[in-house]
Design an enzyme around this catalytic site. Structure first.
Site, PDB file in Angstrom:
ATOM      1  N   HIS A 121       0.828  -1.221   0.000  1.00 14.33           N
ATOM      2  CA  HIS A 121       0.000   0.000   0.000  1.00 14.33           C
ATOM      3  C   HIS A 121       0.854   1.260   0.000  1.00 14.33           C
ATOM      4  O   HIS A 121       1.483   1.567   1.005  1.00 14.33           O
ATOM      5  CB  HIS A 121      -0.823   0.092   1.288  1.00 14.33           C
ATOM      6  CG  HIS A 121      -1.810  -1.006   1.459  1.00 14.33           C
ATOM      7  ND1 HIS A 121      -2.586  -1.106   2.583  1.00 14.33           N
ATOM      8  CD2 HIS A 121      -2.161  -2.037   0.671  1.00 14.33           C
ATOM      9  CE1 HIS A 121      -3.372  -2.162   2.474  1.00 14.33           C
ATOM     10  NE2 HIS A 121      -3.131  -2.748   1.324  1.00 14.33           N
ATOM     11  N   TYR A 152      -8.533   6.594   1.850  1.00 17.77           N
ATOM     12  CA  TYR A 152      -9.666   6.305   0.979  1.00 17.77           C
ATOM     13  C   TYR A 152     -10.476   7.579   0.824  1.00 17.77           C
ATOM     14  O   TYR A 152     -10.741   8.265   1.807  1.00 17.77           O
ATOM     15  CB  TYR A 152     -10.567   5.227   1.584  1.00 17.77           C
ATOM     16  CG  TYR A 152      -9.878   3.903   1.711  1.00 17.77           C
ATOM     17  CD1 TYR A 152      -9.265   3.333   0.614  1.00 17.77           C
ATOM     18  CD2 TYR A 152      -9.832   3.241   2.924  1.00 17.77           C
ATOM     19  CE1 TYR A 152      -8.610   2.129   0.713  1.00 17.77           C
ATOM     20  CE2 TYR A 152      -9.186   2.033   3.035  1.00 17.77           C
ATOM     21  CZ  TYR A 152      -8.573   1.485   1.930  1.00 17.77           C
ATOM     22  OH  TYR A 152      -7.916   0.297   2.036  1.00 17.77           O
ATOM     23  N   HIS A 205     -12.737   1.822  -2.536  1.00 16.12           N
ATOM     24  CA  HIS A 205     -13.375   1.564  -1.249  1.00 16.12           C
ATOM     25  C   HIS A 205     -14.876   1.812  -1.294  1.00 16.12           C
ATOM     26  O   HIS A 205     -15.466   2.362  -0.355  1.00 16.12           O
ATOM     27  CB  HIS A 205     -12.702   2.364  -0.133  1.00 16.12           C
ATOM     28  CG  HIS A 205     -12.546   1.577   1.124  1.00 16.12           C
ATOM     29  ND1 HIS A 205     -13.209   1.882   2.272  1.00 16.12           N
ATOM     30  CD2 HIS A 205     -11.831   0.475   1.385  1.00 16.12           C
ATOM     31  CE1 HIS A 205     -12.896   0.998   3.205  1.00 16.12           C
ATOM     32  NE2 HIS A 205     -12.060   0.124   2.691  1.00 16.12           N
ATOM     33  N   HIS A 305      -8.118 -10.160  -0.281  1.00 20.47           N
ATOM     34  CA  HIS A 305      -7.976  -9.096   0.723  1.00 20.47           C
ATOM     35  C   HIS A 305      -6.935  -9.534   1.752  1.00 20.47           C
ATOM     36  O   HIS A 305      -7.009 -10.644   2.268  1.00 20.47           O
ATOM     37  CB  HIS A 305      -9.363  -8.933   1.369  1.00 20.47           C
ATOM     38  CG  HIS A 305      -9.476  -7.828   2.361  1.00 20.47           C
ATOM     39  ND1 HIS A 305     -10.576  -7.726   3.186  1.00 20.47           N
ATOM     40  CD2 HIS A 305      -8.681  -6.780   2.663  1.00 20.47           C
ATOM     41  CE1 HIS A 305     -10.444  -6.663   3.948  1.00 20.47           C
ATOM     42  NE2 HIS A 305      -9.321  -6.062   3.654  1.00 20.47           N
TER      43      HIS A 305
HETATM   44  C1  GCO Z   1      -8.053  -3.157   1.600  1.00 22.90           C
HETATM   45  C2  GCO Z   1      -9.267  -2.838   2.400  1.00 22.90           C
HETATM   46  C3  GCO Z   1      -9.017  -2.445   3.798  1.00 22.90           C
HETATM   47  C4  GCO Z   1     -10.335  -2.484   4.553  1.00 22.90           C
HETATM   48  C5  GCO Z   1     -10.166  -3.018   5.907  1.00 22.90           C
HETATM   49  C6  GCO Z   1     -11.531  -3.229   6.523  1.00 22.90           C
HETATM   50  O1  GCO Z   1      -8.167  -3.095   0.396  1.00 22.90           O
HETATM   51  O2  GCO Z   1      -7.040  -3.497   2.187  1.00 22.90           O
HETATM   52  O3  GCO Z   1     -10.205  -2.096   1.716  1.00 22.90           O
HETATM   53  O4  GCO Z   1      -8.355  -1.259   3.935  1.00 22.90           O
HETATM   54  O5  GCO Z   1     -10.937  -1.254   4.636  1.00 22.90           O
HETATM   55  O6  GCO Z   1      -9.422  -4.192   5.846  1.00 22.90           O
HETATM   56  O7  GCO Z   1     -11.498  -4.062   7.560  1.00 22.90           O
HETATM   57 MG    MG Z   2     -10.060  -2.638  -0.300  1.00 22.27          MG
END
Ligand code: GCO
Ligand code: MG
Length: 395
Positions: A121, A152, A205, A305
């Protein structure tokens, strides 16, 4: 052999995790994780409740235990049920691997690749800061980086109001148009400075409506993103048709989609390209393999994720699936602090942009219960999002 106990461990070694140890009468036990951000105690309660159903059950019957945990009552599905099942499912695969003397990925069929390509990230307040952040990942060997202008919602979303009282969530303020106008210029800048050799990704998001998302996706086409993530809320999946008509940017969705049935229309119409749903939030390794198999004939790939709320055990479950399935795409990646790695040992390693499963039997992990107890659970919330006139953000 039989399951004798499900120990539910709520701990906060930096952030909250909902962990389990599934014990058997032969001394072998398995570990699992059912963390849902902000709902860790709720999943723990669910786990304590459903555990009764599996005490005395043969721990080898993973598929049957899954069905039992899913179908025991009229009420089923949803994130809390699914995460509770996931925690137990991971622990059962862990036990099976320990009994077989093999890592879980071997039980799933063995490696289809050496390691799973990951993305990190990057973010910053302006283009140069984002560029520096992307470069810091490239220097550490990453082949793919997610780039965000600010948090976000974009750099303009920095105004944050604290909660009404201590312990309540803060509020962020969001307007779609300024955010939408920031994204293409950022990727234009990054492609000009960094080039096209590093995969770039972006996470919306779920902040936009279908027409806004279609505009954004189209504006990004020339920058060849690896994927554009969660540009719609999963409640309105039909909106993907509009985005697809307008754009060639690959699309990812699914962090909060839990049931396989919700994917069918998206797969059949080939409206998306990557599945964000990780094992931890859908019922574990058993369900993740089924979901990816369903996606395979449509050439839709995994992109699980992997934020910090998916702890080391949830991450290990993802990586075990990543290295096995034919339609692996990418794995989101975060590293864990030393404190977390002391409580939960045996986390997967990441080298030169690829994640590798632990080679020890099962998931190769353990939970230090005494240490976990030293970091008690602390209620925590995700921020609220409102428009600048005070309306709750409906996207
Ligand atoms: C991502 C996610 C996270 C979530 C979070 C919610 O892409 O990593 O969108 O940032 O918001 O994990 O619990
Ligand atoms: Mg995400």
């Amino acid at each position: 052999m039989a399951i004798t106990e499900v120990k539910v461990i709520l701990t906060c070694p930096g952030r909250n995790y909902t962990l389990v140890k599934v014990m058997t009468d032969q001394g072998v036990y398995g570990v699992g994780d059912g963390t849902i951000n902000g709902n860790e105690a709720t999943v723990a309660q669910m786990l304590s409740h459903v555990s009764e159903l599996i005490i005395g059950h043969d721990e080898d019957r993973i598929g049957d235990i899954w069905q039992l945990l899913f179908h025991w009552g009229y009420w089923r599905n949803g994130p809390i049920f699914r995460a509770a099942i996931a925690a137990i499912d991971m622990a059962l695969w862990d036990i099976k691997g320990k009994k077989a003397g093999m890592p879980v990925y071997q039980l799933l069929g063995g490696r289809a690749r050496e390691g799973a390509m990951v993305y990190g990230h990057a973010h910053g307040r302006d283009h140069a800061e984002v560029e520096d952040s992307v470069r810091s990942f490239i220097e550490r060997g990453y082949k793919a980086v997610r780039a965000q202008p600010g948090p976000y919602g974009g750099a303009g979303m920095l105004s944050r109001k604290p909660g009404r009282r201590e312990g309540l969530p803060p509020t962020d303020y969001f307007e779609p148009e300024p955010y939408m106008r920031q994204v293409a210029p950022l990727f234009d800048y990054l492609r000009n400075t960094i080039g096209f050799d590093t995969h770039l990704l972006h996470d919306v998001h779920e902040q936009l409506t279908p027409i806004q998302a279609a505009w954004l996706a189209q504006s990004l086409d020339e920058y060849m993103l690896f994927f554009l993530e969660d540009c719609l809320r999963p409640e309105y999946l039909e909106g993907f048709r509009l985005i697809r008509e307008k754009s060639n940017t690959p699309l990812a969705i699914g962090e909060i989609i839990h049931s396989r049935e919700q994917w069918i229309m998206l797969f059949r119409e080939q409206l998306i390209d990557y599945i964000r749903t990780p094992p931890i939030h859908i019922g574990g390794i058993t369900e993740a393999i089924k979901l990816c198999t369903l996606a395979e004939p449509y050439q839709i790939k995994s992109g699980f994720h992997g934020a910090g709320d998916i702890g080391p055990i949830g991450q290990a479950a993802s990586v075990s699936v990543d290295v096995v399935i034919p339609n692996f795409g990418i794995q989101e990646w975060v590293g864990f602090s030393d404190q977390i790695r002391e409580v939960i040992t045996g986390a997967c390693e990441m080298r030169d942009g690829y994640a590798y499963p632990n080679e020890a039997p099962g998931l190769g992990m353990d939970i230090d219960e005494e240490l976990a107890a030293k970091y008690p659970y602390k209620p925590a919330w995700m921020p609220l999002v409102r428009r600048i006139d005070g309306t709750m953000h409906v996207y």
